[in-house]
Design an enzyme around this catalytic site. Structure first.
Site, short mmCIF file in Angstrom:
data_model
loop_
_atom_site.label_atom_id
_atom_site.label_comp_id
_atom_site.label_asym_id
_atom_site.label_seq_id
_atom_site.Cartn_x
_atom_site.Cartn_y
_atom_site.Cartn_z
N HIS A 115 14.15 54.56 -31.13
CA HIS A 115 13.24 53.95 -30.64
C HIS A 115 13.63 52.69 -30.06
O HIS A 115 13.44 51.53 -30.54
CB HIS A 115 12.05 53.53 -31.90
CG HIS A 115 10.73 53.10 -31.12
ND1 HIS A 115 9.72 53.60 -31.83
CD2 HIS A 115 10.59 52.62 -29.94
CE1 HIS A 115 8.60 53.06 -31.02
NE2 HIS A 115 8.90 52.25 -29.99
N ARG A 137 4.85 57.97 -28.29
CA ARG A 137 4.77 57.80 -29.63
C ARG A 137 5.04 59.03 -30.46
O ARG A 137 4.60 60.00 -29.98
CB ARG A 137 3.58 57.18 -30.16
CG ARG A 137 3.30 55.69 -29.66
CD ARG A 137 4.26 54.61 -30.57
NE ARG A 137 3.86 53.47 -30.29
CZ ARG A 137 4.60 52.47 -29.44
NH1 ARG A 137 5.77 53.05 -28.88
NH2 ARG A 137 4.38 51.28 -29.53
C1 GLV Z 1 7.77 49.72 -28.48
O1 GLV Z 1 7.61 50.80 -28.54
C2 GLV Z 1 6.86 48.76 -27.77
O2 GLV Z 1 5.47 49.09 -27.97
O3 GLV Z 1 7.12 47.80 -27.47
#
Ligand code: GLV
Length: 303
Positions: free
Chosen positions: A266, A218
């Site tokens: 992401h 993260r």
């Molecule tokens: C992505 O980061 C998720 O948590 O699925």
């Protein structure tokens, strides 16, 4: 049992036939709820503000693998994260790609390619590049096994210190020892109060000089200013990040323009519609049967 589905219309359209075929009730969107007492399960990335509206809510299911975006749930409501082989395999693939790209000097070659420069860099054997993985849950273990099969000496660090075949596992109080033997660090940790801000200047200084960083945990775990300083000092030679703080990373952020850093928005994993639906159906069936909820999160630990 009834699922309240709070996500995009596109996802809902894909889920509806799967729920219909399974003979399970699914309501799409809070506006469509006529009897709040019927709602027993909620699928969302972040829940609606007033969960007190649903007196019989039993389980909230995160649409992804992470749950750090979830607020505290009302007492007695369980939390499940989506467990799907596709998510784990996608993250493993992204981590393998990133490790190979950094190991094979791709940031430098991409920069050279942009100006048509033909120049070679020294290439080390995989055996000479020690990988260290922080976070040895399902995804970390999968990535560790794959990297080990390519010849990288792989170590892992986890709170539990649980052994993983073919991987040197360091326990919770042995992080510094793992960092000291790590040329290529992979972060796959969940975001918790302990991991927030973990990768700061002091931390990066514990890696061997010139180490590389792969980050798919993260964004809030990495101090971006500390990364910039470590890159400038040669302490870190390159990084590949799928997560940043904030997200989206602002267009004028230094990291976008820095050739030593490669950023993806992401995307290491996206939850496959059918797999996500199958997970929720399994959660509903387990609730009905009174057996353990798949993907059950320890809400005190945060993962
Ligand atoms: C992505 O980061 C998720 O948590 O699925």
């Amino acid at each position: 049992m009834t699922l309240l589905y709070v996500s995009t219309a596109e996802r809902a359209a894909a889920w509806q036939p799967i729920f219909a075929e399974a003979g399970e009730e699914m309501i799409v969107g809070e506006a469509a709820v006529t009897d709040p007492a019927a709602v027993t399960h909620l699928l969302c990335w972040t829940p609606p503000r007033d969960l007190g509206r649903y007196p019989n809510l039993k389980v909230v299911i995160s649409a992804g693998a992470g749950v750090d975006q979830m607020p505290p749930l009302p007492p007695g409501v369980a939390l499940s994260r989506t467990v799907a082989p596709g998510i784990e395999e996608m993250v493993r693939d992204w981590v393998l790609m990133a490790c190979l790209m950094l190991h094979r000097s791709m940031p430098a070659y991409l920069e050279q390619a942009a100006r048509g420069e033909w120049k070679t860099h020294h290439t080390q054997l995989a055996q000479g590049c020690r990988v260290g993985i922080m976070g040895m849950g399902r995804i970390g273990s999968l990535a560790a096994r794959s990297l080990a099969s390519l010849g990288f000496p792989v170590a892992g660090w986890s709170r539990s210190g649980r052994p993983v075949e073919g991987v040197e596992v360091f326990g919770s109080d042995q992080l510094d020892a793992m960092l000291a033997r790590t040329d290529l660090l992979v972060c796959l940790l969940p975001l918790t109060p302990e991991t927030r801000g973990l990768m700061n200047a002091d931390f990066l200084g514990k890696l061997p000089r010139g180490a590389r960083l792969v980050h798919a945990g993260r964004g809030a775990q990495l101090d971006m200013d500390a990364l910039k300083a470590a890159l400038d000092q040669g302490q870190i030679s390159a990084a590949m990040l799928d997560v940043t703080e904030p997200e989206p990373l602002p267009q004028d952020h230094w990291a976008w323009a820095d050739p030593r850093v490669i950023i993806t928005p992401h995307v290491a994993a996206v939850t496959d519609y059918a797999e996500g639906a199958r997970h929720v159906l399994e959660v509903i069936r387990a609730t009905r049967a009174g057996t353990e909820i798949p993907g059950l999160v320890d809400q005190a630990k945060g993962y």
